[in-house]
Motif scaffolding. Structure first.
Motif, PDB file in Angstrom:
ATOM      1  N   ARG A 197      -1.407   0.258   6.587  1.00  0.00           N
ATOM      2  CA  ARG A 197      -2.489  -0.184   7.341  1.00  0.00           C
ATOM      3  C   ARG A 197      -2.899   0.631   8.375  1.00  0.00           C
ATOM      4  NH1 ARG A 197      -3.751  -5.683   7.941  1.00  0.00           N
ATOM      5  NH2 ARG A 197      -1.706  -6.209   7.068  1.00  0.00           N
ATOM      6  N   ASP A 198      -1.924   1.293   9.029  1.00  0.00           N
ATOM      7  CA  ASP A 198      -2.518   2.459  10.148  1.00  0.00           C
ATOM      8  C   ASP A 198      -3.490   3.658   9.456  1.00  0.00           C
ATOM      9  OD1 ASP A 198      -0.908   1.080  12.140  1.00  0.00           O
ATOM     10  OD2 ASP A 198       0.903   2.228  11.679  1.00  0.00           O
ATOM     11  N   VAL A 199      -3.033   4.073   8.411  1.00  0.00           N
ATOM     12  CA  VAL A 199      -3.777   5.207   7.564  1.00  0.00           C
ATOM     13  C   VAL A 199      -5.006   4.617   7.444  1.00  0.00           C
ATOM     14  CG1 VAL A 199      -3.738   6.572   5.815  1.00  0.00           C
ATOM     15  CG2 VAL A 199      -1.797   6.316   6.796  1.00  0.00           C
ATOM     16  N   VAL A 200      -5.153   3.276   6.698  1.00  0.00           N
ATOM     17  CA  VAL A 200      -6.484   2.820   6.312  1.00  0.00           C
ATOM     18  C   VAL A 200      -7.298   2.528   7.506  1.00  0.00           C
ATOM     19  CG1 VAL A 200      -7.298   0.887   5.355  1.00  0.00           C
ATOM     20  CG2 VAL A 200      -5.533   1.773   4.175  1.00  0.00           C
ATOM     21  N   ALA A 201      -6.597   2.056   8.568  1.00  0.00           N
ATOM     22  CA  ALA A 201      -7.434   1.844   9.884  1.00  0.00           C
ATOM     23  C   ALA A 201      -8.097   3.260  10.386  1.00  0.00           C
ATOM     24  CB  ALA A 201      -6.488   1.510  11.082  1.00  0.00           C
ATOM     25  N   GLY A 202      -7.369   4.334  10.304  1.00  0.00           N
ATOM     26  CA  GLY A 202      -7.982   5.632  10.682  1.00  0.00           C
ATOM     27  C   GLY A 202      -8.959   6.050   9.632  1.00  0.00           C
ATOM     28  N   TYR A 203      -8.761   5.843   8.419  1.00  0.00           N
ATOM     29  CA  TYR A 203      -9.724   6.263   7.277  1.00  0.00           C
ATOM     30  C   TYR A 203     -11.124   5.676   7.466  1.00  0.00           C
ATOM     31  CZ  TYR A 203     -10.581   7.652   2.476  1.00  0.00           C
ATOM     32  OH  TYR A 203     -11.430   8.195   1.479  1.00  0.00           O
ATOM     33  N   GLY A 204     -11.109   4.436   7.828  1.00  0.00           N
ATOM     34  CA  GLY A 204     -12.359   3.591   7.922  1.00  0.00           C
ATOM     35  C   GLY A 204     -12.491   2.450   7.040  1.00  0.00           C
ATOM     36  N   SER A 205     -13.327   1.488   7.704  1.00  0.00           N
ATOM     37  CA  SER A 205     -13.504   0.151   7.068  1.00  0.00           C
ATOM     38  C   SER A 205     -14.129   0.181   5.754  1.00  0.00           C
ATOM     39  CB  SER A 205     -13.852  -0.913   7.777  1.00  0.00           C
ATOM     40  OG  SER A 205     -15.236  -0.403   8.258  1.00  0.00           O
ATOM     41  N   ALA A 206     -14.712   1.412   5.263  1.00  0.00           N
ATOM     42  CA  ALA A 206     -15.753   1.417   4.411  1.00  0.00           C
ATOM     43  C   ALA A 206     -14.688   1.736   3.175  1.00  0.00           C
ATOM     44  CB  ALA A 206     -16.683   2.463   4.648  1.00  0.00           C
ATOM     45  N   VAL A 207     -13.282   2.124   3.206  1.00  0.00           N
ATOM     46  CA  VAL A 207     -12.524   2.497   2.181  1.00  0.00           C
ATOM     47  C   VAL A 207     -12.435   1.196   1.167  1.00  0.00           C
ATOM     48  CG1 VAL A 207     -10.409   2.028   3.288  1.00  0.00           C
ATOM     49  CG2 VAL A 207     -10.539   3.457   1.345  1.00  0.00           C
ATOM     50  N   ASP A 208     -12.630   1.514   0.154  1.00  0.00           N
ATOM     51  CA  ASP A 208     -12.336   0.384  -0.821  1.00  0.00           C
ATOM     52  C   ASP A 208     -11.025   0.234  -1.390  1.00  0.00           C
ATOM     53  OD1 ASP A 208     -12.848  -1.569  -2.954  1.00  0.00           O
ATOM     54  OD2 ASP A 208     -13.708  -0.525  -4.633  1.00  0.00           O
ATOM     55  N   LEU A 209      -9.961  -0.184  -0.382  1.00  0.00           N
ATOM     56  CA  LEU A 209      -8.646  -0.201  -0.724  1.00  0.00           C
ATOM     57  C   LEU A 209      -8.376  -1.143  -1.607  1.00  0.00           C
ATOM     58  CD1 LEU A 209      -6.018   1.305  -0.296  1.00  0.00           C
ATOM     59  CD2 LEU A 209      -5.812  -0.745   1.548  1.00  0.00           C
ATOM     60  N   ASP A 210      -7.804  -0.825  -2.765  1.00  0.00           N
ATOM     61  CA  ASP A 210      -7.226  -1.615  -3.880  1.00  0.00           C
ATOM     62  C   ASP A 210      -5.680  -1.322  -3.903  1.00  0.00           C
ATOM     63  OD1 ASP A 210      -6.264  -2.997  -6.055  1.00  0.00           O
ATOM     64  OD2 ASP A 210      -8.078  -2.482  -7.242  1.00  0.00           O
ATOM     65  N   LEU A 211      -4.846  -2.201  -3.391  1.00  0.00           N
ATOM     66  CA  LEU A 211      -3.445  -2.174  -3.186  1.00  0.00           C
ATOM     67  C   LEU A 211      -2.980  -1.967  -4.507  1.00  0.00           C
ATOM     68  CD1 LEU A 211      -1.166  -1.659  -1.189  1.00  0.00           C
ATOM     69  CD2 LEU A 211      -0.750  -4.115  -1.378  1.00  0.00           C
ATOM     70  N   ASP A 212      -3.275  -2.375  -5.539  1.00  0.00           N
ATOM     71  CA  ASP A 212      -2.516  -2.291  -6.839  1.00  0.00           C
ATOM     72  C   ASP A 212      -2.832  -0.906  -7.240  1.00  0.00           C
ATOM     73  OD1 ASP A 212      -1.782  -4.920  -7.354  1.00  0.00           O
ATOM     74  OD2 ASP A 212      -3.776  -5.594  -8.306  1.00  0.00           O
ATOM     75  N   VAL A 213      -4.023  -0.249  -6.940  1.00  0.00           N
ATOM     76  CA  VAL A 213      -4.295   1.412  -7.145  1.00  0.00           C
ATOM     77  C   VAL A 213      -3.457   2.039  -6.331  1.00  0.00           C
ATOM     78  CG1 VAL A 213      -6.046   3.172  -7.075  1.00  0.00           C
ATOM     79  CG2 VAL A 213      -6.606   0.922  -7.878  1.00  0.00           C
ATOM     80  N   VAL A 214      -3.294   1.749  -5.136  1.00  0.00           N
ATOM     81  CA  VAL A 214      -2.216   2.651  -4.553  1.00  0.00           C
ATOM     82  C   VAL A 214      -0.717   2.496  -4.811  1.00  0.00           C
ATOM     83  CG1 VAL A 214      -1.175   2.907  -2.089  1.00  0.00           C
ATOM     84  CG2 VAL A 214      -3.677   2.474  -2.383  1.00  0.00           C
ATOM     85  N   ARG A 215      -0.583   1.518  -5.312  1.00  0.00           N
ATOM     86  CA  ARG A 215       0.865   1.269  -6.006  1.00  0.00           C
ATOM     87  C   ARG A 215       1.110   1.832  -7.236  1.00  0.00           C
ATOM     88  NH1 ARG A 215       4.123  -2.402  -3.269  1.00  0.00           N
ATOM     89  NH2 ARG A 215       3.181  -3.890  -2.144  1.00  0.00           N
TER      90      ARG A 215
END
Length: 250
Positions: A197-215
């Motif tokens: 969550r902290d990394v994504v906060a720094g990366y920016g809200s525009a990231v299309d974060l799909d937790l399934d892809v990260v996993r």
């Protein structure tokens, strides 16, 4: 250099070695292409990278980076949430940069290698079949078409240096190439999901974060690395390391 009392072996295995002599790191790599990529990537990356002092193949001399590593796989990170966010912001700058002129592994190549590694793990009784196959299915979430960005390619915790809440340097660029940006985020947070969550906060809200892809990338990286780690004297069974990551995916 005249006052140096000892040489520290940072890492050494069959492919390469890194030595620390005072404030200088000597990287010894018989594969000149890897060093060529590392130097080219450092020249292009819009984040702090080590200063190249000299190169005399197979040796590359780099100045030490200030700060400390963001953390280490298998150990709790003492870095602040702000430091993790700063790492996310640095990754975003890299991913927003122009693509490097060389390609990275394509989807078919990654998938074929993953299947070979899974078969080796099963046929050599390294891991239970159900653990391997469950994670192979999780990996499928990462194995989809992506829009390529400038990726570091091996963004382990130990490759990101911080001082307080500031990133002071990113090292080891020999795997840099065009790739999936989420693979960098996954590599950085492997075994440290609590900091995603902290990394994504720094990366920016525009990231299309799909937790399934990260996993999925957590499974890809862990399954793909275990054989290499075992053959080069490392322990993927250590607490919090690759095998524990695979078990957590269950």
């Amino acid at each position: 250099m005249t006052d140096v009392e000892q040489v520290e072996v940072v890492v050494a295995h069959q492919e390469r070695a890194t030595l620390r002599v005072g404030d200088i790191f000597l990287k010894i790599d018989a594969d000149r292409a890897r060093t060529d990529v590392e130097m080219a990537a450092m020249a292009l990356a819009p984040v702090p990278t080590p200063q190249v002092l000299w190169r005399n193949p197979p040796v590359l001399a780099l100045a030490a980076m200030p700060g400390v590593a963001l953390g280490r796989l298998g150990q709790p990170s003492t870095a602040s949430p702000g430091a993790w966010a700063a790492a996310g912001a640095a990754i975003r700058r890299l991913h927003d940069a122009p693509l490097p002129p060389w390609p990275g592994p394509d989807l078919e190549e990654i998938e074929a290698d993953l299947d070979r590694q899974c078969q080796w793990l099963i046929s050599n009784d390294v891991l239970p079949t159900d653990l391997v196959m469950r994670n192979r299915r999780v990996a499928d979430f990462a194995l989809r078409e992506w829009i390529p960005v400038f990726t570091h390619g091996d963004l382990q915790l130990t490759h990101v240096f911080v001082d307080g809440d500031e990133v002071t340097g990113v090292i080891d660029w020999s795997e840099a190439a065009r790739g999936d940006g989420l693979s960098d985020l996954a590599t950085l947070t492997l075994g440290h999901e609590e900091h995603l969550r902290d990394v994504v906060a720094g990366y920016g809200s525009a990231v299309d974060l799909d937790l399934d892809v990260v996993r999925g990338w957590w499974s890809v990286r862990s399954l793909s690395a275990i054989r290499w780690l075992l053959e080069h004297g490392f322990d993927p069974f250590a607490p919090g390391c690759e095998v524990d990551v695979l078990k957590a995916q269950m």
